[in-house]
Design a protein around this motif. Structure first.
Motif, PDB file in Angstrom:
ATOM      1  N   GLN A 151      26.341 -29.576  17.930  1.00 23.47           N
ATOM      2  CA  GLN A 151      26.256 -30.704  18.854  1.00 23.47           C
ATOM      3  C   GLN A 151      27.503 -31.580  18.794  1.00 23.47           C
ATOM      4  OE1 GLN A 151      22.470 -32.979  19.211  1.00 23.47           O
ATOM      5  NE2 GLN A 151      23.711 -34.738  18.595  1.00 23.47           N
ATOM      6  N   MET A 152      28.049 -31.871  19.965  1.00 20.72           N
ATOM      7  CA  MET A 152      29.166 -32.798  20.098  1.00 20.72           C
ATOM      8  C   MET A 152      28.698 -34.154  20.615  1.00 20.72           C
ATOM      9  SD  MET A 152      31.955 -30.300  21.945  1.00 20.72           S
ATOM     10  CE  MET A 152      33.133 -31.633  22.234  1.00 20.72           C
ATOM     11  N   ARG A 153      27.735 -34.122  21.528  1.00 22.17           N
ATOM     12  CA  ARG A 153      27.392 -35.347  22.233  1.00 22.17           C
ATOM     13  C   ARG A 153      26.033 -35.237  22.904  1.00 22.17           C
ATOM     14  NH1 ARG A 153      29.878 -39.869  25.134  1.00 22.17           N
ATOM     15  NH2 ARG A 153      31.636 -39.468  23.760  1.00 22.17           N
ATOM     16  N   VAL A 154      25.210 -36.271  22.785  1.00 25.36           N
ATOM     17  CA  VAL A 154      24.022 -36.463  23.594  1.00 25.36           C
ATOM     18  C   VAL A 154      24.251 -37.731  24.393  1.00 25.36           C
ATOM     19  CG1 VAL A 154      21.567 -37.051  23.569  1.00 25.36           C
ATOM     20  CG2 VAL A 154      22.422 -35.274  22.036  1.00 25.36           C
ATOM     21  N   CYS A 155      23.976 -37.690  25.692  1.00 23.06           N
ATOM     22  CA  CYS A 155      24.254 -38.870  26.507  1.00 23.06           C
ATOM     23  C   CYS A 155      23.292 -38.968  27.684  1.00 23.06           C
ATOM     24  CB  CYS A 155      25.691 -38.853  27.024  1.00 23.06           C
ATOM     25  SG  CYS A 155      26.026 -37.517  28.195  1.00 23.06           S
ATOM     26  N   HIS A 156      23.251 -40.135  28.261  1.00 20.32           N
ATOM     27  CA  HIS A 156      22.489 -40.396  29.480  1.00 20.32           C
ATOM     28  C   HIS A 156      23.481 -40.612  30.609  1.00 20.32           C
ATOM     29  CE1 HIS A 156      19.092 -41.838  31.898  1.00 20.32           C
ATOM     30  NE2 HIS A 156      19.917 -42.759  32.365  1.00 20.32           N
ATOM     31  N   MET A 157      23.210 -39.996  31.753  1.00 21.30           N
ATOM     32  CA  MET A 157      24.040 -40.211  32.930  1.00 21.30           C
ATOM     33  C   MET A 157      23.245 -41.015  33.943  1.00 21.30           C
ATOM     34  SD  MET A 157      26.896 -38.829  32.138  1.00 21.30           S
ATOM     35  CE  MET A 157      27.716 -39.019  33.730  1.00 21.30           C
ATOM     36  N   TRP A 158      23.718 -42.217  34.226  1.00 19.17           N
ATOM     37  CA  TRP A 158      22.969 -43.132  35.076  1.00 19.17           C
ATOM     38  C   TRP A 158      22.788 -42.597  36.492  1.00 19.17           C
ATOM     39  CZ3 TRP A 158      20.262 -46.604  32.698  1.00 19.17           C
ATOM     40  CH2 TRP A 158      20.695 -47.072  31.448  1.00 19.17           C
ATOM     41  N   GLU A 159      23.721 -41.775  36.948  1.00 16.02           N
ATOM     42  CA  GLU A 159      23.611 -41.198  38.289  1.00 16.02           C
ATOM     43  C   GLU A 159      23.306 -39.705  38.216  1.00 16.02           C
ATOM     44  OE1 GLU A 159      23.553 -43.245  40.727  1.00 16.02           O
ATOM     45  OE2 GLU A 159      24.170 -44.960  39.477  1.00 16.02           O
ATOM     46  N   GLY A 160      22.790 -39.241  37.082  1.00 19.41           N
ATOM     47  CA  GLY A 160      22.613 -37.814  36.861  1.00 19.41           C
ATOM     48  C   GLY A 160      21.195 -37.314  36.947  1.00 19.41           C
ATOM     49  N   ALA A 161      20.327 -37.987  37.700  1.00 20.04           N
ATOM     50  CA  ALA A 161      18.913 -37.593  37.760  1.00 20.04           C
ATOM     51  C   ALA A 161      18.605 -36.633  38.898  1.00 20.04           C
ATOM     52  CB  ALA A 161      18.030 -38.831  37.881  1.00 20.04           C
ATOM     53  N   GLY A 162      19.442 -36.622  39.923  1.00 18.33           N
ATOM     54  CA  GLY A 162      19.153 -35.803  41.094  1.00 18.33           C
ATOM     55  C   GLY A 162      19.977 -34.534  41.131  1.00 18.33           C
TER      56      GLY A 162
END
Length: 203
Positions: A151-162
């Protein structure tokens, strides 16, 4: 969902490229990069990006990168999910000098980038990446052999739901050019499994 080169589309085309089933080569144009604002206070949004589109909520995308020709500071290639100029993520190795390189990832939400890195030897010229999606959360992993991923990174994308676009990129932020080679591209079931520890607050 299946990976098919015929589904790929350029956001920006590179200096030169070759696209075949199972192998893609991108020759970078000098002074190309992806970055937004943070720390450097400049914006650069002109790197070649080759992606496919999906609304699938759970999947993993794997690719092997060969950057044997990288030779100049910041030369880089890797995995990307580029939605627009202010919302994207990438994972790559950036050449630094004859001693070391930066293996890292950048997440850009609403126009501000961050950069998480670790130093690796300069003689590393092959790196595998795996990008996994679980709705609007994402995980970037890397591997030396395509079998064991870290694992390098876990993140949330605010515009990444659709609907999203994801794929590969290569660039040379300074006065340089090199050819990056991408192979072993595939889409699998989501290899980033659901969290089995502490339960969500709303359960």
């Amino acid at each position: 969902m299946k990976f098919d080169v015929r589904d790929l589309k350029w956001t920006r085309e590179p200096l030169a490229c070759s696209i075949e089933e199972g192998r893609i080569e991108i020759t970078t144009t000098p002074h190309t990069d992806l970055w937004q604002r943070t720390y450097y206070h400049f914006r650069n949004d002109n790197a070649p990006v080759l992606q496919m589109e999906t609304d699938e909520k759970f999947f993993s995308f794997v690719v092997r990168t060969d950057f044997s020709e990288s030779h100049h500071r910041f030369d880089q290639c890797g995995i990307v999910m580029y939605l627009d100029s202010e919302n994207w993520l990438k994972g790559s190795v950036e050449y630094e000098n004859e001693s070391f390189q930066h293996l890292g990832s950048v997440v850009t939400n609403h126009g501000y980038s961050d950069w998480a890195t670790t130093a690796i030897p300069a003689d590393v010229k092959i790196m595998w990446y795996r990008l996994s999606r679980r709705e609007d959360d994402y995980c970037i992993e890397c591997s030396a052999d395509g079998k064991e991923f870290t694992q390098m990174r876990v993140c949330h994308m605010w515009e990444g739901a659709g609907t999203i676009r994801f794929g590969i990129y290569a660039c040379s932020p300074e006065d340089s050019s090199f050819t990056a080679v991408f192979t072993d591209m595939k889409i699998t079931e989501c290899m980033w499994k659901a969290h089995d520890g502490q339960q969500p607050d709303d359960v």
